[in-house]
Design an enzyme around this catalytic site. Structure first.
Site, PDB file in Angstrom:
ATOM      1  N   TYR A  22      -9.929  -7.073   6.864  1.00  0.00           N
ATOM      2  CA  TYR A  22      -9.231  -7.943   7.818  1.00  0.00           C
ATOM      3  C   TYR A  22     -10.201  -8.808   8.619  1.00  0.00           C
ATOM      4  CZ  TYR A  22      -4.562  -6.160   6.955  1.00  0.00           C
ATOM      5  OH  TYR A  22      -3.356  -5.861   6.366  1.00  0.00           O
ATOM      6  N   TYR A 150       5.056  -3.080   9.715  1.00  0.00           N
ATOM      7  CA  TYR A 150       3.844  -3.013   8.892  1.00  0.00           C
ATOM      8  C   TYR A 150       3.732  -1.597   8.350  1.00  0.00           C
ATOM      9  CZ  TYR A 150      -0.981  -2.648   7.457  1.00  0.00           C
ATOM     10  OH  TYR A 150      -2.108  -2.410   6.710  1.00  0.00           O
ATOM     11  N   ASP A 251       8.116   5.909   9.371  1.00  0.00           N
ATOM     12  CA  ASP A 251       6.675   5.713   9.177  1.00  0.00           C
ATOM     13  C   ASP A 251       5.994   6.024  10.509  1.00  0.00           C
ATOM     14  OD1 ASP A 251       4.095   4.894   8.933  1.00  0.00           O
ATOM     15  OD2 ASP A 251       4.548   2.901   8.109  1.00  0.00           O
TER      16      ASP A 251
HETATM   17  C1  LIG Z   1      -2.054   1.791   9.693  1.00  0.00           C
HETATM   18  C2  LIG Z   1      -0.650   1.939   9.253  1.00  0.00           C
HETATM   19  C3  LIG Z   1      -0.324   2.119   7.901  1.00  0.00           C
HETATM   20  C4  LIG Z   1      -1.360   2.065   6.806  1.00  0.00           C
HETATM   21  O1  LIG Z   1      -2.280   3.101   6.927  1.00  0.00           O
HETATM   22  P1  LIG Z   1      -3.701   3.000   6.171  1.00  0.00           P
HETATM   23  O2  LIG Z   1      -4.323   4.322   6.398  1.00  0.00           O
HETATM   24  O3  LIG Z   1      -4.419   1.870   6.835  1.00  0.00           O
HETATM   25  O4  LIG Z   1      -3.423   2.721   4.741  1.00  0.00           O
HETATM   26  C5  LIG Z   1       0.992   2.333   7.574  1.00  0.00           C
HETATM   27  N1  LIG Z   1       1.941   2.352   8.510  1.00  0.00           N
HETATM   28  C6  LIG Z   1       1.680   2.195   9.819  1.00  0.00           C
HETATM   29  C7  LIG Z   1       2.783   2.272  10.818  1.00  0.00           C
HETATM   30  C8  LIG Z   1       0.376   1.974  10.237  1.00  0.00           C
HETATM   31  O5  LIG Z   1       0.103   1.779  11.533  1.00  0.00           O
END
Ligand SMILES: *Cc1c(COP(=O)(O)O)cnc(C)c1O
Length: 435
Positions: A22, A150, A251
């Site tokens: 990034y 995200y 998530d």
């Molecule tokens: C950071 C993040 C991800 C991705 O995790 P990585 O370990 O960077 O692959 C997925 N979902 C959320 C909500 C995140 O903050």
């Protein structure tokens, strides 16, 4: 630390051979060289110490180099560093799975390990689709997600997170996902009920019997700028998804492990989803690892005499014993009374300081959930010039601070001292009075 400990080669080798995430490397400042970490502080090769206000991309919970986690990892490394996880199991993996199942609500009892947050999300999406296929419900193939969400950088995770705007270069690879409005709210927001009504209407229209799963970052959308929603919204979402016969995926890669004040956002919201994705804080910020925790009933749908009904997914380092050992040690710290008091203390300071600051006209949408405080500096979007300026100013004052576009936020390790957190707020306050 004196200058004699500097290794002049590091930056030169980095400049020639390392590609950073990034980062637009042509215009980015020269990277800082970290040589050690202790508590909330990162030590640089020139002897400076930075107070980590972003928990090193949201992974660190108890401070850098915490001796209890370091010792657990070292002891595990000396005993068993890694073993293939098909045909084998080991104590750290079994114990960590049992503890996660115990801490998460209801029937979230079955843990699938992977390597990071993106893979924890990929696993959840793949499990959702195969779950319905295994049950003969072949029509449920669609996924719903939220605008601004995200979920990581692999193709499935990008597909459900495509409104984040980071993924234009690969757009034609992404599968179609219906995006729902996310009812973001803040302190003093008077339109939240109207926004939630609108979001529910869009959800009701999108929930058909072709939907397999709905994925959301519960309570806080992290990467799109610490956008917060109310627990009431998650409760309404959960009942609608359930009535439609689809699966609800939380998530919690960022919100898990105490970030929102409660141990998990689902507990704070009083919602039992069908699957929870974990990573980031899972190992206390020591090792990359992910976990997807699913309701036992979902797992049951993968049991049969046929290999084709099994979940044919895995990673070389699935359930790495070092990661699991770090996870167990981190949970011990997280469940201690000290940690609870630390998190409550951070939230209290956030609320007090944000309230004072929010009287200023330049502070937009002030908001707090647990250990996370955020505000918007302007409405100019990701290319805002204010963010980088603030970041430089904080760096001069000895802080690692990293706005997301125009969004200033604090997401510190729980061990951060009250005096240091106050100094961070003083710095923000000073910057805003000068701006
Ligand atoms: C950071 C993040 C991800 C991705 O995790 P990585 O370990 O960077 O692959 C997925 N979902 C959320 C909500 C995140 O903050």
């Amino acid at each position: 630390m004196s200058d004699s400990t500097r290794d002049p080669d590091v930056l030169e080798l980095d400049r020639r051979h390392v590609w950073h995430p990034y980062t637009q490397e042509q215009t980015a400042p020269v990277p800082l060289v970290a040589v050690a970490g202790k508590g909330a502080r990162i030590v640089l090769d020139d002897g400076r110490e930075l107070i980590d206000l972003v928990s090193s991309w949201w992974v660190n919970l108890h401070g850098h180099g915490h001796p209890a986690i370091a010792a657990a990892v070292a002891a595990q490394a000396a005993r068993l560093e890694q073993v293939i996880f098909a045909d084998f199991t080991h104590a750290p993996a079994a114990r960590l799975a049992a503890r996660l199942a115990d801490l998460l609500p209801g029937k979230l009892d079955r843990v699938f390990y992977s390597d990071n947050g993106s893979t924890a999300v990929e696993v959840a999406l793949k499990v959702a689709l195969q779950y319905f296929a295994n049950r003969g419900d072949v029509g449920r193939r669609h996924l719903l997600a939220f605008q601004g969400g995200y979920h990581g950088d692999t193709v499935g995770a990008m597909s459900v997170g495509k409104s984040s705007g980071y993924f234009r270069a690969w757009e034609e690879l992404l599968f179609p996902v219906d995006m729902l409005p996310f009812p973001a709210t803040w302190i003093g927001d008077e339109a939240i009920e109207a926004k939630e009504t609108e979001a529910f209407a869009a959800l009701d229209a999108a929930l058909s019997d072709g939907v397999a799963a709905v994925i959301i970052e519960p309570l806080i959308q992290g990467a799109s700028g610490m956008r917060m929603c109310r627990p009431e919204f998650l409760q309404g979402l959960a009942s609608r998804v359930k009535n439609a016969g689809a699966l609800l995926i939380f998530d919690e890669v960022m919100t898990g492990f105490g970030r929102t004040g409660a141990l998990f956002a689902c507990l704070k919201a009083g919602v039992e989803p069908d699957m929870v994705c974990l990573s980031k804080g899972l190992t206390g910020g020591f090792l990359p690892m992910g976990a997807t925790v699913v309701r036992e009933e979902i797992h049951q749908a993968f049991l049969s005499e046929s290999l084709s009904q099994a979940f044919l997914h895995g990673h070389s380092y699935t359930a790495n014993p070092l990661g699991c050992a770090a996870g167990l040690a981190s949970l011990d710290l997280l469940l201690g009374a000290d940690c609870q008091a630390q998190r409550a203390g951070i939230e209290a300071i956030h609320r007090e300081r944000l309230q004072a600051l929010s009287l200023r006209p330049k502070v937009l949408r002030p908001r707090v959930t647990g250990t996370i405080a955020a505000l918007d500096l302007d409405d100019s979007g990701y290319a805002s010039a204010q963010g980088p300026r603030l970041r430089e100013l904080f760096l001069e004052r000895g802080f690692l601070f990293r706005p997301l576009g125009p969004v200033a936020y604090f997401l510190p390790p729980y061990c951060l001292e009250a005096a240091d957190l106050h100094r961070a707020w003083d710095t923000l306050e000073g910057a805003l009075s000068r701006a």
